[in-house]
Motif scaffolding. Structure first.
Motif, mmCIF file in Angstrom:
data_model
loop_
_atom_site.group_PDB
_atom_site.id
_atom_site.type_symbol
_atom_site.label_atom_id
_atom_site.label_comp_id
_atom_site.label_asym_id
_atom_site.label_seq_id
_atom_site.Cartn_x
_atom_site.Cartn_y
_atom_site.Cartn_z
ATOM 1 N N SER A 85 5.793 13.982 9.328
ATOM 2 C CA SER A 85 6.750 14.169 10.427
ATOM 3 C C SER A 85 6.156 15.047 11.521
ATOM 4 O O SER A 85 6.343 14.784 12.715
ATOM 5 C CB SER A 85 8.044 14.796 9.890
ATOM 6 N N LEU A 86 5.436 16.093 11.139
ATOM 7 C CA LEU A 86 4.812 16.959 12.128
ATOM 8 C C LEU A 86 3.716 16.215 12.891
ATOM 9 O O LEU A 86 3.590 16.346 14.110
ATOM 10 C CB LEU A 86 4.222 18.199 11.463
ATOM 11 N N LEU A 87 2.937 15.428 12.169
ATOM 12 C CA LEU A 87 1.884 14.645 12.827
ATOM 13 C C LEU A 87 2.491 13.680 13.844
ATOM 14 O O LEU A 87 1.899 13.430 14.906
ATOM 15 C CB LEU A 87 1.063 13.880 11.789
ATOM 16 N N ALA B 219 3.083 12.028 19.338
ATOM 17 C CA ALA B 219 3.912 11.644 20.481
ATOM 18 C C ALA B 219 3.531 12.421 21.740
ATOM 19 O O ALA B 219 3.733 11.949 22.863
ATOM 20 C CB ALA B 219 5.389 11.873 20.154
ATOM 21 N N LYS B 220 2.971 13.613 21.550
ATOM 22 C CA LYS B 220 2.532 14.429 22.687
ATOM 23 C C LYS B 220 1.085 14.134 23.071
ATOM 24 O O LYS B 220 0.556 14.749 24.001
ATOM 25 C CB LYS B 220 2.648 15.916 22.312
ATOM 26 N N GLY B 221 0.455 13.224 22.348
ATOM 27 C CA GLY B 221 -0.927 12.896 22.640
ATOM 28 C C GLY B 221 -1.900 13.982 22.249
ATOM 29 O O GLY B 221 -2.964 14.117 22.867
ATOM 30 N N LEU B 222 -1.560 14.751 21.239
ATOM 31 C CA LEU B 222 -2.378 15.901 20.853
ATOM 32 C C LEU B 222 -3.279 15.630 19.651
ATOM 33 O O LEU B 222 -3.989 16.536 19.204
ATOM 34 C CB LEU B 222 -1.464 17.094 20.541
ATOM 35 N N LEU B 223 -3.252 14.425 19.105
ATOM 36 C CA LEU B 223 -4.059 14.120 17.933
ATOM 37 C C LEU B 223 -5.130 13.098 18.276
ATOM 38 O O LEU B 223 -4.935 12.227 19.130
ATOM 39 C CB LEU B 223 -3.176 13.565 16.805
ATOM 40 N N PHE C 101 -5.474 10.513 7.366
ATOM 41 C CA PHE C 101 -4.270 11.045 6.720
ATOM 42 C C PHE C 101 -4.612 11.805 5.441
ATOM 43 O O PHE C 101 -4.061 12.873 5.176
ATOM 44 C CB PHE C 101 -3.305 9.890 6.412
ATOM 45 N N TYR C 102 -5.522 11.276 4.659
ATOM 46 C CA TYR C 102 -5.920 11.917 3.405
ATOM 47 C C TYR C 102 -6.470 13.315 3.663
ATOM 48 O O TYR C 102 -6.132 14.277 2.960
ATOM 49 C CB TYR C 102 -6.958 11.058 2.687
#
Length: 379
Positions: free
Chosen positions: A318-320, A325-329, A335-336
């Motif tokens: 959920s945090l990811l 959504a903010k384009g920060l990743l 994921f692992y």
């Protein structure tokens, strides 16, 4: 606690090299116990004199309802005090095994101590053994069983650590259970000394047919006996029926896993089959449907299935999503890699750096972890 203090103080004057001085105290306590016109209130006595909490005293009293006076209880408490067991330690013993208070000091408890002393145990070691031995301390098999297991584990300390994991070691039938299981483990190249403080110790007191079937099944899976995974598989399979194991593997196949996928995952992490069927299904569905992971990816990383859905997988995912959504990743974020981070490192990498740009992020993540519905973060 005044009465119990008197018992322990009087016992402190009893010489400790041998137990016979306890017995005159036993008879004195029995002879001087004042007669009461009212029925003996076991629950009250356990709470006020033995130091048990009221709920524990109530539970224990159900097994001691036949006692008509405190004479036996006082004699046993004096016996424990003579072994330098504290009042709180005595209370713990009574709470775990209320019928310990019904044991005859002279004909039972003192004989057990004499047997263990004959095996080379010190009184201080016997005092540490009693709470872990439970009801088996009062049985005639205590001495022979201890004599067998001591050299197997190699030391009293190793045996004691094993008993903290499996208190039934000294109660198990040696010929029907203990020796057959030990021989089978040795055939598999497993030394008991290597796992005295692990849950594998529980295998020693499992019915041998379950252990034998587990070994055969693990061999069919292709897990080498010299592999560390063999031990984990033994723990996973020796305590479940073949039908239950097959049903769990069948659930994975119903969720779209191929037989190769299932075997790959189980060989890497046999303990995943100790999960409940509901938890397994919920976690796998989440990883494939919500996170979008491919089944072969999960099968090669089966620890993902073992992590808590509520406390780790869902909160971090959920945090990811918020950060994404903010384009920060980074698009190629694995994921692992994120899930296997410690909580401290996860906060350091994915929460603290973005708290200023996303007000309320830390509180939102904490709410996820607490399984609460968080307020919307500021946009």
């Amino acid at each position: 606690m005044l009465h119990l203090r008197k018992i322990f103080l009087s016992a402190s004057h009893v010489p400790t090299p041998s137990l016979p001085p306890l017995f005159p105290l036993h008879r004195l306590l029995a002879a001087t116990a004042p007669a009461s016109p009212e029925p003996f209130a076991v629950e009250d006595y356990l709470a006020t004199t033995c130091g048990l909490s009221r709920p524990k005293a109530r539970k224990a009293s159900k097994k001691l309802a036949h006692l008509k006076s405190s004479s036996k209880i006082d004699a046993v408490l004096a016996f424990l005090a003579a072994l330098d067991i504290s009042p709180s330690g005595a209370a713990a013993i009574v709470a775990a095994d209320p019928q310990f208070l019904c044991a005859d000091v002279e004909l039972n408890l003192a004989k057990r101590v004499a047997e263990l002393t004959g095996l080379g145990l010190k009184r201080s070691q016997i005092a540490r053994l009693i709470p872990l031995a439970g009801a088996s301390f009062r049985t005639a098999s205590l001495g022979p069983n201890l004599a067998f297991w001591l050299p197997v584990f190699g030391s009293f300390e190793r045996l004691l650590r094993a008993m903290k994991v499996n208190g039934g070691i000294l109660a198990a039938d040696l010929e029907k259970v203990g020796k057959p299981n030990l021989a089978l483990l040795q055939q598999c190249g497993i030394s008991v000394r290597d796992f005295s403080d692990t849950y594998l110790t529980r295998v020693l007191t499992r019915l041998p047919e379950y252990v034998q079937n587990a070994v055969l099944y693990i061999d069919k899976l292709g897990v080498p006996q010299d592999s560390p995974m063999f031990r984990y598989a033994l723990m996973a399979f020796a305590f479940q029926s073949q039908e239950k194991i097959d049903r769990k593997m069948g659930i994975l196949e119903m969720l779209g896993w191929s037989q190769d996928d299932v075997l790959t995952a189980v060989r890497k992490m046999p303990s995943m089959l100790t999960m409940s069927e509901e938890r397994m299904q919920t976690t796998v569905n989440f990883l494939t449907r919500d996170v979008g992971l491919e089944i072969p990816y999960i099968a090669r990383r089966p620890v993902l299935v073992m992590y808590s859905y509520e406390r780790r997988l869902l909160p971090r995912h959920s945090l990811l999503n918020i950060l994404n959504a903010k384009g920060l990743l980074y698009p190629e974020l694995d994921f692992y890699t994120v899930i296997t981070l410690t909580e401290k490192k996860f906060l350091y990498k994915y929460v603290h750096p973005y708290e200023k740009s996303i007000p309320g992020l830390a509180a939102t993540y904490a709410s996820y972890c607490a399984e609460k519905v968080p307020d919307e973060v500021s946009t």
